[in-house]
Design a protein around this motif. Structure first.
Motif, mmCIF file in Angstrom:
data_model
loop_
_atom_site.group_PDB
_atom_site.id
_atom_site.type_symbol
_atom_site.label_atom_id
_atom_site.label_comp_id
_atom_site.label_asym_id
_atom_site.label_seq_id
_atom_site.Cartn_x
_atom_site.Cartn_y
_atom_site.Cartn_z
ATOM 1 N N CYS A 1 0.797 -1.227 0.000
ATOM 2 C CA CYS A 1 0.000 0.000 0.000
ATOM 3 C C CYS A 1 0.832 1.280 0.000
ATOM 4 O O CYS A 1 0.386 2.299 -0.531
ATOM 5 C CB CYS A 1 -0.985 -0.038 1.166
ATOM 6 N N VAL A 2 2.048 1.247 0.558
ATOM 7 C CA VAL A 2 2.897 2.447 0.460
ATOM 8 C C VAL A 2 3.368 2.598 -0.985
ATOM 9 O O VAL A 2 3.431 3.709 -1.529
ATOM 10 C CB VAL A 2 4.100 2.393 1.430
ATOM 11 N N ALA A 3 3.664 1.481 -1.638
ATOM 12 C CA ALA A 3 4.059 1.515 -3.049
ATOM 13 C C ALA A 3 2.960 2.189 -3.877
ATOM 14 O O ALA A 3 3.231 3.060 -4.706
ATOM 15 C CB ALA A 3 4.310 0.106 -3.556
ATOM 16 N N GLN A 4 1.714 1.797 -3.612
ATOM 17 C CA GLN A 4 0.598 2.343 -4.373
ATOM 18 C C GLN A 4 0.428 3.835 -4.100
ATOM 19 O O GLN A 4 0.218 4.629 -5.007
ATOM 20 C CB GLN A 4 -0.694 1.602 -4.014
ATOM 21 N N ALA A 5 0.547 4.204 -2.813
ATOM 22 C CA ALA A 5 0.242 5.589 -2.420
ATOM 23 C C ALA A 5 1.399 6.545 -2.699
ATOM 24 O O ALA A 5 1.176 7.711 -2.999
ATOM 25 C CB ALA A 5 -0.126 5.632 -0.946
ATOM 26 N N GLU A 6 2.636 6.062 -2.573
ATOM 27 C CA GLU A 6 3.779 6.982 -2.638
ATOM 28 C C GLU A 6 4.849 6.494 -3.588
ATOM 29 O O GLU A 6 6.044 6.688 -3.335
ATOM 30 C CB GLU A 6 4.402 7.127 -1.227
ATOM 31 N N GLY A 7 4.446 5.846 -4.670
ATOM 32 C CA GLY A 7 5.411 5.245 -5.600
ATOM 33 C C GLY A 7 6.496 6.202 -6.065
ATOM 34 O O GLY A 7 7.693 5.913 -5.944
ATOM 35 N N ASP A 8 6.075 7.369 -6.558
ATOM 36 C CA ASP A 8 7.060 8.330 -7.079
ATOM 37 C C ASP A 8 7.997 8.793 -5.987
ATOM 38 O O ASP A 8 9.201 8.931 -6.193
ATOM 39 C CB ASP A 8 6.340 9.559 -7.647
ATOM 40 N N GLU A 9 7.410 9.037 -4.814
ATOM 41 C CA GLU A 9 8.217 9.535 -3.707
ATOM 42 C C GLU A 9 9.271 8.504 -3.282
ATOM 43 O O GLU A 9 10.408 8.861 -2.965
ATOM 44 C CB GLU A 9 7.317 9.895 -2.522
ATOM 45 N N ILE A 10 8.886 7.226 -3.301
ATOM 46 C CA ILE A 10 9.844 6.170 -2.937
ATOM 47 C C ILE A 10 11.022 6.200 -3.908
ATOM 48 O O ILE A 10 12.183 6.185 -3.503
ATOM 49 C CB ILE A 10 9.170 4.781 -2.956
ATOM 50 N N LEU A 11 10.712 6.287 -5.191
ATOM 51 C CA LEU A 11 11.798 6.291 -6.189
ATOM 52 C C LEU A 11 12.691 7.509 -6.006
ATOM 53 O O LEU A 11 13.906 7.438 -6.180
ATOM 54 C CB LEU A 11 11.214 6.257 -7.600
ATOM 55 N N ARG A 12 12.073 8.627 -5.601
ATOM 56 C CA ARG A 12 12.858 9.852 -5.425
ATOM 57 C C ARG A 12 13.704 9.777 -4.157
ATOM 58 O O ARG A 12 14.890 10.064 -4.168
ATOM 59 C CB ARG A 12 11.903 11.053 -5.359
ATOM 60 N N ARG A 13 13.058 9.343 -3.054
ATOM 61 C CA ARG A 13 13.763 9.364 -1.761
ATOM 62 C C ARG A 13 14.733 8.210 -1.593
ATOM 63 O O ARG A 13 15.652 8.288 -0.786
ATOM 64 C CB ARG A 13 12.732 9.304 -0.614
ATOM 65 N N ALA A 14 14.521 7.116 -2.295
ATOM 66 C CA ALA A 14 15.341 5.924 -2.077
ATOM 67 C C ALA A 14 15.923 5.437 -3.403
ATOM 68 O O ALA A 14 15.364 4.551 -4.056
ATOM 69 C CB ALA A 14 14.501 4.831 -1.416
ATOM 70 N N PRO A 15 17.060 6.011 -3.805
ATOM 71 C CA PRO A 15 17.639 5.663 -5.111
ATOM 72 C C PRO A 15 18.039 4.194 -5.233
ATOM 73 O O PRO A 15 18.180 3.692 -6.345
ATOM 74 C CB PRO A 15 18.899 6.553 -5.190
ATOM 75 N N ALA A 16 18.173 3.494 -4.105
ATOM 76 C CA ALA A 16 18.562 2.071 -4.181
ATOM 77 C C ALA A 16 17.399 1.183 -4.623
ATOM 78 O O ALA A 16 17.600 0.028 -4.990
ATOM 79 C CB ALA A 16 19.077 1.605 -2.820
ATOM 80 N N VAL A 17 16.184 1.742 -4.596
ATOM 81 C CA VAL A 17 15.014 0.926 -4.969
ATOM 82 C C VAL A 17 14.960 0.733 -6.487
ATOM 83 O O VAL A 17 15.060 1.687 -7.247
ATOM 84 C CB VAL A 17 13.710 1.592 -4.457
ATOM 85 N N ASP A 18 14.810 -0.529 -6.907
ATOM 86 C CA ASP A 18 14.780 -0.851 -8.332
ATOM 87 C C ASP A 18 13.360 -0.929 -8.870
ATOM 88 O O ASP A 18 13.118 -0.768 -10.051
ATOM 89 C CB ASP A 18 15.449 -2.218 -8.564
ATOM 90 N N LEU A 19 12.424 -1.246 -7.957
ATOM 91 C CA LEU A 19 11.078 -1.573 -8.418
ATOM 92 C C LEU A 19 10.043 -1.156 -7.381
ATOM 93 O O LEU A 19 10.199 -1.423 -6.187
ATOM 94 C CB LEU A 19 11.001 -3.094 -8.628
ATOM 95 N N VAL A 20 8.988 -0.490 -7.865
ATOM 96 C CA VAL A 20 7.837 -0.180 -7.008
ATOM 97 C C VAL A 20 6.625 -0.797 -7.682
ATOM 98 O O VAL A 20 6.372 -0.552 -8.867
ATOM 99 C CB VAL A 20 7.652 1.346 -6.866
ATOM 100 N N ILE A 21 5.902 -1.623 -6.928
ATOM 101 C CA ILE A 21 4.781 -2.336 -7.566
ATOM 102 C C ILE A 21 3.554 -2.325 -6.651
ATOM 103 O O ILE A 21 3.635 -2.696 -5.475
ATOM 104 C CB ILE A 21 5.221 -3.766 -7.989
ATOM 105 N N GLY A 22 2.439 -1.842 -7.169
ATOM 106 C CA GLY A 22 1.212 -1.722 -6.378
ATOM 107 C C GLY A 22 0.427 -3.031 -6.363
ATOM 108 O O GLY A 22 0.618 -3.888 -7.238
ATOM 109 N N PRO A 23 -0.476 -3.167 -5.375
ATOM 110 C CA PRO A 23 -1.198 -4.434 -5.170
ATOM 111 C C PRO A 23 -1.993 -4.936 -6.388
ATOM 112 O O PRO A 23 -2.230 -6.129 -6.504
ATOM 113 C CB PRO A 23 -2.156 -4.119 -4.022
ATOM 114 N N GLN A 24 -2.401 -4.032 -7.269
ATOM 115 C CA GLN A 24 -3.234 -4.512 -8.394
ATOM 116 C C GLN A 24 -2.417 -5.022 -9.563
ATOM 117 O O GLN A 24 -2.972 -5.425 -10.592
ATOM 118 C CB GLN A 24 -4.191 -3.409 -8.857
#
Ligand code: SAH
Ligand code: SF4
Ligand code: F3S
Length: 466
Positions: free
Chosen positions: A105-128
């Motif tokens: 649910c954080v991926a779904q709600a804040e996907g862009d922010e995660i990619l911006r704040r955490a450059p080590a993240v390779d993938l953000v994927i929402g529940p659907q």
């Protein structure tokens, strides 16, 4: 043939210097639906040669399956990502690659922010979009940072593999099965309608097929899941819309499936056929999670719960008339904007009136984007903390009283897993309590008659009745 060579044969395109077995570490936060989803993602990845590991340091892929329900839950993700960044760096120094994915649910709600704040993240994927996970990982391998948070038009459940026999066996004799996802209710405090999207019900045939697979793998108890599980209205084989009561009836026809539960229910969706199911189906356990959140009608209105305390109390009386041994659990929020001392006293009074076997209670957490966040009269933290403490003291007292009242009763116990001592197993009571009893591990999955002899803080003790 060893397992490694068989995997290599299955993957002829794999470079010889790549480890033949890839390992995935999944960390699950939040509700039971995330637990279910984590298993489905693991199953989808197994097709690509991934095996699960409990050791994060060994993983080629770390997936965080996140929860957005309260601020604290969401914050945990960013601190976990900080630690993962360091681990990824360390492993890169040793020549080992590690991918980091954020799901839930954080991926779904804040996907862009995660990619911006955490450059080590390779993938953000929402529940659907979990069915697209294998494809998304291929894109990551090609050097992309992937964001998959659309609401997919295709049915993800059609594309996600159902659990196989071996995995089901390894996971134990109780299982979750998501039948409904999303929420159209828009309570003013809650992020779920935004993170999980609108209500979707899986069709009957799909659910029955999955339940049958679980039972074939040794499952004796299935808990049907949904953010609003009793809002489930799936298409039956006859083309008509079925309600949850009818679905439960259908599931009792599966031989070997001894127990059924469902969670979480909304008081507005308890229809007659579901109440009748509590009367007619012995397999349906006499335990119901039916949250009300507050005992004040004023606050219930502001929360957009769309029912009153009197309606809730009357509903419980109706269900208990259908199933007299029914016990209740619930959820409560203290300190919703505008909650006065008097409103809070109403909550305590409601708890006294209803009597809960168990309950979860939380301080209201302001969630950006929900209507509650814009309300004036936010309650100060110290007031929330004091109210929570009083409420939890009362709820804990009720929980202990419920446990004490079980002493001397003879009940059915589903033997689930090894206990703390050799020669002991832990089972589940009909009311979801953990019960310790002397039994052999070959009995796991059996339902036995026991007499409750004592109650500890978190579990009961019992002896076998011949
Ligand atoms: N669909 C369920 C609840 C799902 S969320 C229902 O309507 O009852 C699980 C629980 O988290 C809620 O019941 C509520 O008690 C709590 N919760 C949700 N949003 C919250 C918030 N903003 N602050 C504090 N607790 C919250
Ligand atoms: Fe959230 Fe309300 Fe939906 Fe429950 S019913 S998931 S609390 S919006
Ligand atoms: Fe959390 Fe999402 Fe479940 S916000 S409670 S993981 S539906």
């Amino acid at each position: 043939m060893t397992q490694e060579t068989s995997v290599l044969t299955a993957k002829p395109d794999m470079a010889p210097d790549v480890a033949p077995i890839r390992k995935v570490f999944v960390k699950t936060y939040g509700c039971q639906m995330n637990v279910y989803d984590s298993d489905r993602m693991t199953d989808a990845l197994a097709k690509d040669g991934y095996v699960s590991t409990d050791v994060m340091e060994d993983a080629d892929l770390v997936l965080l399956n996140t929860c957005h329900i309260r601020e604290k839950a969401a914050e945990k993700v960013y601190s976990a990502l900080g630690r993962l960044r360091d681990l990824k760096k360390k492993k890169a120094g040793e020549g080992r690659e590690m991918m980091i994915g954020v799901a839930g649910c954080v991926a779904q709600a804040e996907g862009d922010e995660i990619l911006r704040r955490a450059p080590a993240v390779d993938l953000v994927i929402g529940p659907q979009t979990y069915h697209r996970l294998p494809e998304a990982l291929k894109r990551v391998k090609r050097g992309e940072r992937v964001l998959e948070t659309d609401y997919a038009i295709e049915d993800k459940f059609e594309h996600l593999p159902a659990p196989d026999k071996a995995k089901t066996k390894a996971r134990g004799v109780t299982a979750f099965l998501t039948v409904q996802e999303g929420c159209d209710k828009f309570c003013t405090f809650c992020v779920v309608p935004y993170t999980r999207g609108s209500e979707v019900s899986r069709p009957v045939a799909q659910i029955v097929a999955e339940a049958q697979k679980l039972v074939d793998g040794g499952v004796r108890e299935i808990t049907l899941l949904g953010q609003n599980v009793n809002a489930w209205h799936g298409t039956g084989p006859d083309g008509a819309k079925w309600g949850l009561g009818e679905l439960l009836h259908r599931l009792t026809a599966i031989e070997g499936l001894a127990r059924l539960r469902y969670t979480t229910s909304h008081p507005r969706d308890m229809d007659d056929s579901l109440i009748e199911a509590h009367r007619d189906l012995p397999q349906l356990m006499p335990y119901l999670h039916l949250p009300i959140q507050s005992g004040s009608n004023r606050i219930l209105k502001a929360m957009n719960r769309r029912h009153t305390t009197a309606e809730y109390i009357a509903l419980i009386a109706l269900i208990k008339a259908a199933r007299p041994d029914l016990a209740l659990s619930g959820d409560f929020i203290v300190g919703f904007p505008g909650e006065t001392d008097e409103d809070f006293e109403d909550t305590l009074r409601l708890v006294e009136t209803v009597g809960y076997a168990q309950a979860f209670s939380f301080k209201y957490s302001t969630r950006p984007g929900t209507p509650g966040a814009d309300l004036e009269d936010q309650v100060p933290e110290d007031v929330k903390a004091k109210r929570l403490e009083r409420l939890q003291t009362l709820l804990l007292k009720q929980q202990n009283e419920f446990a004490q009242a079980c002493i001397g009763k003879t009940i059915d116990l589903l033997l689930e897993k090894p206990g703390r001592m050799p020669g002991q197993l832990i089972g589940r009571s009909p009311w979801l309590q953990s019960v310790n009893v002397d039994a052999m591990s070959s009995q796991i999955g059996d339902i036995i008659r026991v007499r409750i002899t004592g109650a500890g803080p978190n579990s009961l003790f019992a002896e076998v009745v011949s």
